[in-house]
Design an enzyme around this catalytic site. Structure first.
Site, PDB file in Angstrom:
ATOM      1  N   HIS A  65       0.824  -1.219   0.000  1.00  9.64           N
ATOM      2  CA  HIS A  65       0.000   0.000   0.000  1.00  9.64           C
ATOM      3  C   HIS A  65       0.858   1.268   0.000  1.00  9.64           C
ATOM      4  CE1 HIS A  65       0.463  -0.141   4.503  1.00  9.64           C
ATOM      5  NE2 HIS A  65       0.522   1.161   4.314  1.00  9.64           N
ATOM      6  N   ASP A 109      -0.147  -7.745   1.644  1.00  7.81           N
ATOM      7  CA  ASP A 109       0.352  -6.364   1.622  1.00  7.81           C
ATOM      8  C   ASP A 109       1.875  -6.356   1.764  1.00  7.81           C
ATOM      9  OD1 ASP A 109       0.571  -3.657   1.624  1.00  7.81           O
ATOM     10  OD2 ASP A 109      -0.550  -3.309   3.480  1.00  7.81           O
ATOM     11  N   SER A 204       4.208   2.244   8.238  1.00 12.28           N
ATOM     12  CA  SER A 204       3.832   1.100   7.418  1.00 12.28           C
ATOM     13  C   SER A 204       5.026   0.632   6.606  1.00 12.28           C
ATOM     14  CB  SER A 204       2.714   1.466   6.444  1.00 12.28           C
ATOM     15  OG  SER A 204       1.478   1.520   7.093  1.00 12.28           O
TER      16      SER A 204
END
Length: 248
Positions: A65, A109, A204
């Site tokens: 992402h 992811d 992230s």
């Protein structure tokens, strides 16, 4: 308890940016030499920042992402707002997100970034080992997360210096109750809501490090609630990681 020590986990939607460490402590400079700071552009001119980690001289692992355009990676950094002699800034030649990444449920992811040139290994730039095949972490194991995210719930900017926090591996069944999309075969749940250390907006793609190896990539968490973070389980993706690095 001083506000800086309150490590509640408030995760924003991942497309809004990466997770941040709230209330952690500043890491010893270059004690996580595998860490990379990733900047990229998105539709509309918005910029985003993510964490990542160096797994080969020309490859960085992060979250899918975090994909954007004009991506560049900073290695060897402690204070990303300073021009440190240890820093190496390298553009991304090719982004390789997992082909089955699903932005609706954040499954798979994970993404490899191939750098335009090899990173030069120094005391401040080192590789992070991947887990051995079939190696697993279990509830109660103590792991770590580092990143340049903000240090308070209301922070609008990330930290300048690298922060770190201790995260505890959580039970899969309990995490299924908290996260209806949690998939235990490809994800790891880490960070105890009863403790004061966790992640939030700004990190992230950063690695869940257990015993000097990366076992997960920070993917997502809940919004406006105290909860562990969800990491993509690297053991499940070792064949894809190795074949992708070989192919590209």
């Amino acid at each position: 308890m001083p506000p800086v020590l309150i490590l509640l986990t408030f995760f924003l939607p991942l497309e809004a940016g990466a997770e941040e460490i709230i209330g952690g402590h500043e890491a010893k400079p270059h004690s996580h030499p595998y860490m990379t700071f990733i900047e990229s552009l998105h539709v509309g001119g918005n910029k985003s920042r993510c964490g990542g980690f160096l797994v080969r001289d020309k490859f960085v692992l992060t979250a899918a992402h975090c994909l954007g355009s004009s991506m560049k990676v900073t290695l060897g950094a402690h204070n990303i707002k300073a021009k440190e002699d240890t820093q190496q800034i390298i553009p991304v030649a090719k982004a390789i997100p997992h082909p089955d990444y699903n932005e609706k449920d954040w499954s798979n992811d994970i993404m490899l970034l191939k750098l335009q040139r090899k990173a030069k290994r120094t005391k401040a730039v080192r590789l992070l080992k991947l887990p051995r095949a079939n190696a697993l972490v279990k509830p109660g194991d103590v792991c770590h997360l580092a990143g340049w995210g903000g240090m308070s719930l209301n922070a609008t900017k990330g930290a300048a210096s690298l922060q770190e926090a201790v995260l505890i591996i959580q039970d899969d069944q309990k995490c299924k109750l908290r996260f209806r999309r949690y998939i235990e075969t490809i994800q790891i749940c880490a960070g105890d809501p009863k403790e004061i250390q966790a992640a939030f907006k700004g990190d992230s793609g950063g690695p869940l490090v257990c015993g000097n190896r990366a076992y997960g990539v920070l993917a997502y968490g809940k919004t406006k609630s105290i909860a562990p973070g969800i990491f993509t389980k690297l053991v499940s993706f070792l064949p894809w990681i190795r074949s992708s690095m070989k192919s590209f």
